[in-house]
Design an enzyme around this catalytic site. Structure first.
Site, PDB file in Angstrom:
ATOM      1  N   GLN A 101       0.842  -1.196   0.000  1.00  0.00           N
ATOM      2  CA  GLN A 101       0.000   0.000   0.000  1.00  0.00           C
ATOM      3  C   GLN A 101       0.879   1.250   0.000  1.00  0.00           C
ATOM      4  O   GLN A 101       0.387   2.352  -0.155  1.00  0.00           O
ATOM      5  CB  GLN A 101      -0.900   0.000   1.240  1.00  0.00           C
ATOM      6  CG  GLN A 101      -1.863  -1.168   1.299  1.00  0.00           C
ATOM      7  CD  GLN A 101      -2.537  -1.258   2.652  1.00  0.00           C
ATOM      8  OE1 GLN A 101      -3.553  -0.613   2.900  1.00  0.00           O
ATOM      9  NE2 GLN A 101      -1.950  -2.038   3.551  1.00  0.00           N
ATOM     10  N   HIS A 119      -1.251   1.240  -4.293  1.00  0.00           N
ATOM     11  CA  HIS A 119      -1.671   2.647  -4.201  1.00  0.00           C
ATOM     12  C   HIS A 119      -0.761   3.573  -5.009  1.00  0.00           C
ATOM     13  O   HIS A 119      -0.703   4.778  -4.756  1.00  0.00           O
ATOM     14  CB  HIS A 119      -1.706   3.105  -2.733  1.00  0.00           C
ATOM     15  CG  HIS A 119      -2.805   2.473  -1.935  1.00  0.00           C
ATOM     16  ND1 HIS A 119      -2.764   2.376  -0.563  1.00  0.00           N
ATOM     17  CD2 HIS A 119      -3.962   1.865  -2.312  1.00  0.00           C
ATOM     18  CE1 HIS A 119      -3.869   1.757  -0.132  1.00  0.00           C
ATOM     19  NE2 HIS A 119      -4.602   1.442  -1.162  1.00  0.00           N
ATOM     20  N   CYS A 130      -4.532  16.333 -19.297  1.00  0.00           N
ATOM     21  CA  CYS A 130      -4.210  15.800 -20.630  1.00  0.00           C
ATOM     22  C   CYS A 130      -3.707  14.358 -20.580  1.00  0.00           C
ATOM     23  O   CYS A 130      -3.475  13.749 -21.622  1.00  0.00           O
ATOM     24  CB  CYS A 130      -3.180  16.698 -21.322  1.00  0.00           C
ATOM     25  SG  CYS A 130      -1.523  16.551 -20.621  1.00  0.00           S
ATOM     26  N   CYS A 153       2.357  20.548 -15.753  1.00  0.00           N
ATOM     27  CA  CYS A 153       2.429  19.702 -16.950  1.00  0.00           C
ATOM     28  C   CYS A 153       3.154  20.462 -18.055  1.00  0.00           C
ATOM     29  O   CYS A 153       2.877  21.649 -18.275  1.00  0.00           O
ATOM     30  CB  CYS A 153       1.014  19.333 -17.395  1.00  0.00           C
ATOM     31  SG  CYS A 153       0.991  18.332 -18.880  1.00  0.00           S
ATOM     32  N   CYS A 156       0.228  21.045 -20.985  1.00  0.00           N
ATOM     33  CA  CYS A 156      -0.978  21.868 -20.803  1.00  0.00           C
ATOM     34  C   CYS A 156      -0.901  22.770 -19.573  1.00  0.00           C
ATOM     35  O   CYS A 156      -1.884  23.420 -19.228  1.00  0.00           O
ATOM     36  CB  CYS A 156      -2.213  20.969 -20.736  1.00  0.00           C
ATOM     37  SG  CYS A 156      -2.329  20.043 -19.201  1.00  0.00           S
ATOM     38  N   GLY A 193       2.584  -4.365   9.172  1.00  0.00           N
ATOM     39  CA  GLY A 193       2.555  -2.921   9.367  1.00  0.00           C
ATOM     40  C   GLY A 193       1.404  -2.210   8.699  1.00  0.00           C
ATOM     41  O   GLY A 193       1.572  -1.124   8.130  1.00  0.00           O
ATOM     42  N   THR A 194       0.218  -2.796   8.776  1.00  0.00           N
ATOM     43  CA  THR A 194      -0.963  -2.118   8.260  1.00  0.00           C
ATOM     44  C   THR A 194      -2.114  -2.253   9.261  1.00  0.00           C
ATOM     45  O   THR A 194      -2.253  -3.287   9.896  1.00  0.00           O
ATOM     46  CB  THR A 194      -1.381  -2.643   6.866  1.00  0.00           C
ATOM     47  OG1 THR A 194      -2.576  -1.985   6.459  1.00  0.00           O
ATOM     48  CG2 THR A 194      -1.574  -4.145   6.846  1.00  0.00           C
ATOM     49  N   GLU A 221       1.220  -3.406  17.351  1.00  0.00           N
ATOM     50  CA  GLU A 221      -0.001  -3.504  18.168  1.00  0.00           C
ATOM     51  C   GLU A 221      -1.068  -4.257  17.385  1.00  0.00           C
ATOM     52  O   GLU A 221      -0.964  -4.398  16.161  1.00  0.00           O
ATOM     53  CB  GLU A 221      -0.513  -2.112  18.544  1.00  0.00           C
ATOM     54  CG  GLU A 221      -0.879  -1.270  17.349  1.00  0.00           C
ATOM     55  CD  GLU A 221      -1.109   0.202  17.703  1.00  0.00           C
ATOM     56  OE1 GLU A 221      -1.865   0.847  16.952  1.00  0.00           O
ATOM     57  OE2 GLU A 221      -0.496   0.675  18.677  1.00  0.00           O
ATOM     58  N   ALA A 238       8.703  -4.085  12.837  1.00  0.00           N
ATOM     59  CA  ALA A 238       8.998  -4.922  11.661  1.00  0.00           C
ATOM     60  C   ALA A 238      10.491  -4.955  11.348  1.00  0.00           C
ATOM     61  O   ALA A 238      11.008  -5.962  10.868  1.00  0.00           O
ATOM     62  CB  ALA A 238       8.218  -4.404  10.459  1.00  0.00           C
TER      63      ALA A 238
HETATM   64  N1  APR Z   1       6.591  -2.129  12.877  1.00  0.00           N
HETATM   65  C1  APR Z   1       5.390  -2.787  12.833  1.00  0.00           C
HETATM   66  N2  APR Z   1       4.183  -2.144  12.773  1.00  0.00           N
HETATM   67  C2  APR Z   1       4.214  -0.805  12.785  1.00  0.00           C
HETATM   68  C3  APR Z   1       5.426  -0.056  12.849  1.00  0.00           C
HETATM   69  C4  APR Z   1       6.655  -0.779  12.903  1.00  0.00           C
HETATM   70  N3  APR Z   1       7.845  -0.164  12.937  1.00  0.00           N
HETATM   71  N4  APR Z   1       5.111   1.272  12.834  1.00  0.00           N
HETATM   72  C5  APR Z   1       3.758   1.345  12.749  1.00  0.00           C
HETATM   73  N5  APR Z   1       3.210   0.103  12.718  1.00  0.00           N
HETATM   74  C6  APR Z   1       1.799  -0.267  12.541  1.00  0.00           C
HETATM   75  C7  APR Z   1       0.797   0.555  13.316  1.00  0.00           C
HETATM   76  O1  APR Z   1       0.555  -0.018  14.588  1.00  0.00           O
HETATM   77  C8  APR Z   1      -0.443   0.470  12.426  1.00  0.00           C
HETATM   78  O2  APR Z   1      -1.227  -0.679  12.722  1.00  0.00           O
HETATM   79  O3  APR Z   1       1.498  -0.037  11.180  1.00  0.00           O
HETATM   80  C9  APR Z   1       0.130   0.302  11.017  1.00  0.00           C
HETATM   81  C10 APR Z   1       0.033   1.531  10.143  1.00  0.00           C
HETATM   82  O4  APR Z   1      -1.325   1.765   9.892  1.00  0.00           O
HETATM   83  P1  APR Z   1      -1.805   3.044   9.058  1.00  0.00           P
HETATM   84  O5  APR Z   1      -1.129   4.242   9.548  1.00  0.00           O
HETATM   85  O6  APR Z   1      -3.292   3.001   9.071  1.00  0.00           O
HETATM   86  O7  APR Z   1      -1.233   2.768   7.596  1.00  0.00           O
HETATM   87  P2  APR Z   1      -1.764   1.767   6.482  1.00  0.00           P
HETATM   88  O8  APR Z   1      -2.455   0.590   7.087  1.00  0.00           O
HETATM   89  O9  APR Z   1      -0.655   1.490   5.566  1.00  0.00           O
HETATM   90  O10 APR Z   1      -2.849   2.693   5.750  1.00  0.00           O
HETATM   91  C11 APR Z   1      -3.531   2.168   4.641  1.00  0.00           C
HETATM   92  O11 APR Z   1      -4.570   4.266   4.220  1.00  0.00           O
HETATM   93  O12 APR Z   1      -4.157   6.448   4.486  1.00  0.00           O
HETATM   94  C12 APR Z   1      -4.322   5.484   3.539  1.00  0.00           C
HETATM   95  O13 APR Z   1      -3.508   5.274   1.338  1.00  0.00           O
HETATM   96  C13 APR Z   1      -3.101   5.320   2.675  1.00  0.00           C
HETATM   97  O14 APR Z   1      -1.943   3.287   2.048  1.00  0.00           O
HETATM   98  C14 APR Z   1      -2.550   3.970   3.117  1.00  0.00           C
HETATM   99  C15 APR Z   1      -3.776   3.254   3.632  1.00  0.00           C
END
Ligand code: APR
Length: 252
Positions: A101, A119, A130, A153, A156, A193-194, A221, A238
């Site tokens: 992402q 993304h 354009c 651009c 344009c 990490g999401t 978390e 991570a």
């Molecule tokens: N190691 C492991 N996990 C981590 C670390 C780390 N060093 N740092 C942060 N995190 C975790 C956080 O606890 C959280 O759960 O990574 C996650 C980040 O979540 P978001 O900030 O919501 O990011 P993401 O999930 O990538 O967001 C998804 O939302 O804002 C839009 O387009 C944007 O691609 C993005 C999408």
């Protein structure tokens, strides 16, 4: 962590198709804040005002206030041991692809080759008027950041937009198709990490679950996925947990 990570090693070593889905959390140790943690980008910029395609159409100059920060943060960032660990897993022919992402190009800079940019990528610009597309290096990014003047651009003169997916925009078709294929083939998903709150990306582990894939989550978390789809939760940063995973795979 030891028992869980050993269990993860066992499952990965007997798997046939391991994929990874990464989010902003894998790049925080490279100096790029994530979006929703304390100190995240959405604390400073309201995404409804700065990150929707409608906001860009109605006031691109305002949206560029955030984009100057985003472009500046990503251009100075370098891959961290978390990115490198995934590149190593690809080299060992264990990791088949990364669906990211992230728009920061750090997986590719770490040496990963099969990366699906779900993304988009901030190092390319597009003209919504354009249709022209440019590589970022065709512009003096240093000057753009310093003088806070958005790139225009060449044909344009419209204000350009980084080729990233804003809220309200479609995921690139190629990325959608390749990600679905990868999720349907996967027997293990490394979910790294999401926060699992943004769809359709957060739906990918569920596609894999339909063919009984094991979800191994790496996060500092618990997230929206942990309680009902994650099989093994590896708690920690991570940049620490992924190199440890690779070390154990290499030595076992
Ligand atoms: N190691 C492991 N996990 C981590 C670390 C780390 N060093 N740092 C942060 N995190 C975790 C956080 O606890 C959280 O759960 O990574 C996650 C980040 O979540 P978001 O900030 O919501 O990011 P993401 O999930 O990538 O967001 C998804 O939302 O804002 C839009 O387009 C944007 O691609 C993005 C999408």
């Amino acid at each position: 962590m030891d028992i869980k990570i050993s269990k993860a090693v066992e499952i990965i070593q007997s798997a046939s198709h391991v994929i990874a889905l990464t989010g902003a959390g894998i790049s925080t140790e490279s100096g790029i804040p994530d979006f929703r943690s304390h100190g995240g980008l959405w604390e400073k910029y309201d995404p409804a005002e700065f990150a929707t395609i409608d906001a860009f159409y109605s006031n691109p100059g305002k949206v560029w206030e955030m984009l100057f920060d985003m472009v500046d943060l990503t251009r100075n960032a370098r891959p961290n041991p978390g990115h490198t660990a995934l590149a190593e897993l690809e080299n060992m022919n264990i990791l088949k692809c990364i669906i990211t992402q992230n728009i920061d190009n750090l997986h590719q800079e770490a040496g990963s080759t099969n990366v699906i940019e779900y993304h988009g990528n901030v190092s390319r610009f597009e003209c919504l008027q354009c249709g022209a597309v440019y590589e970022g290096r065709e512009f003096e990014i240093e000057k753009i950041i310093r003088e806070r003047i958005p790139p225009l651009c060449r044909s344009c003169r419209a204000i350009l937009k980084p080729k990233v997916v804003f809220f309200g925009e479609m995921i690139p078709r190629d990325a959608t198709i390749r990600s679905q294929q990868a999720a349907q083939m996967a027997d293990v998903v490394l979910f790294i990490g999401t926060s699992a709150v943004v769809y359709p990306a957060a739906g990918i582990p569920h596609i894999a679950k339909q063919n009984n894939a094991t979800i191994i989550e790496f996060n500092k978390e618990a997230t929206g996925l942990t309680s009902y789809a994650t099989d093994i939760f590896i708690n920690g940063l991570a940049g620490t947990t992924l190199p440890e995973l690779v070390r154990l795979i290499k030595t076992s």
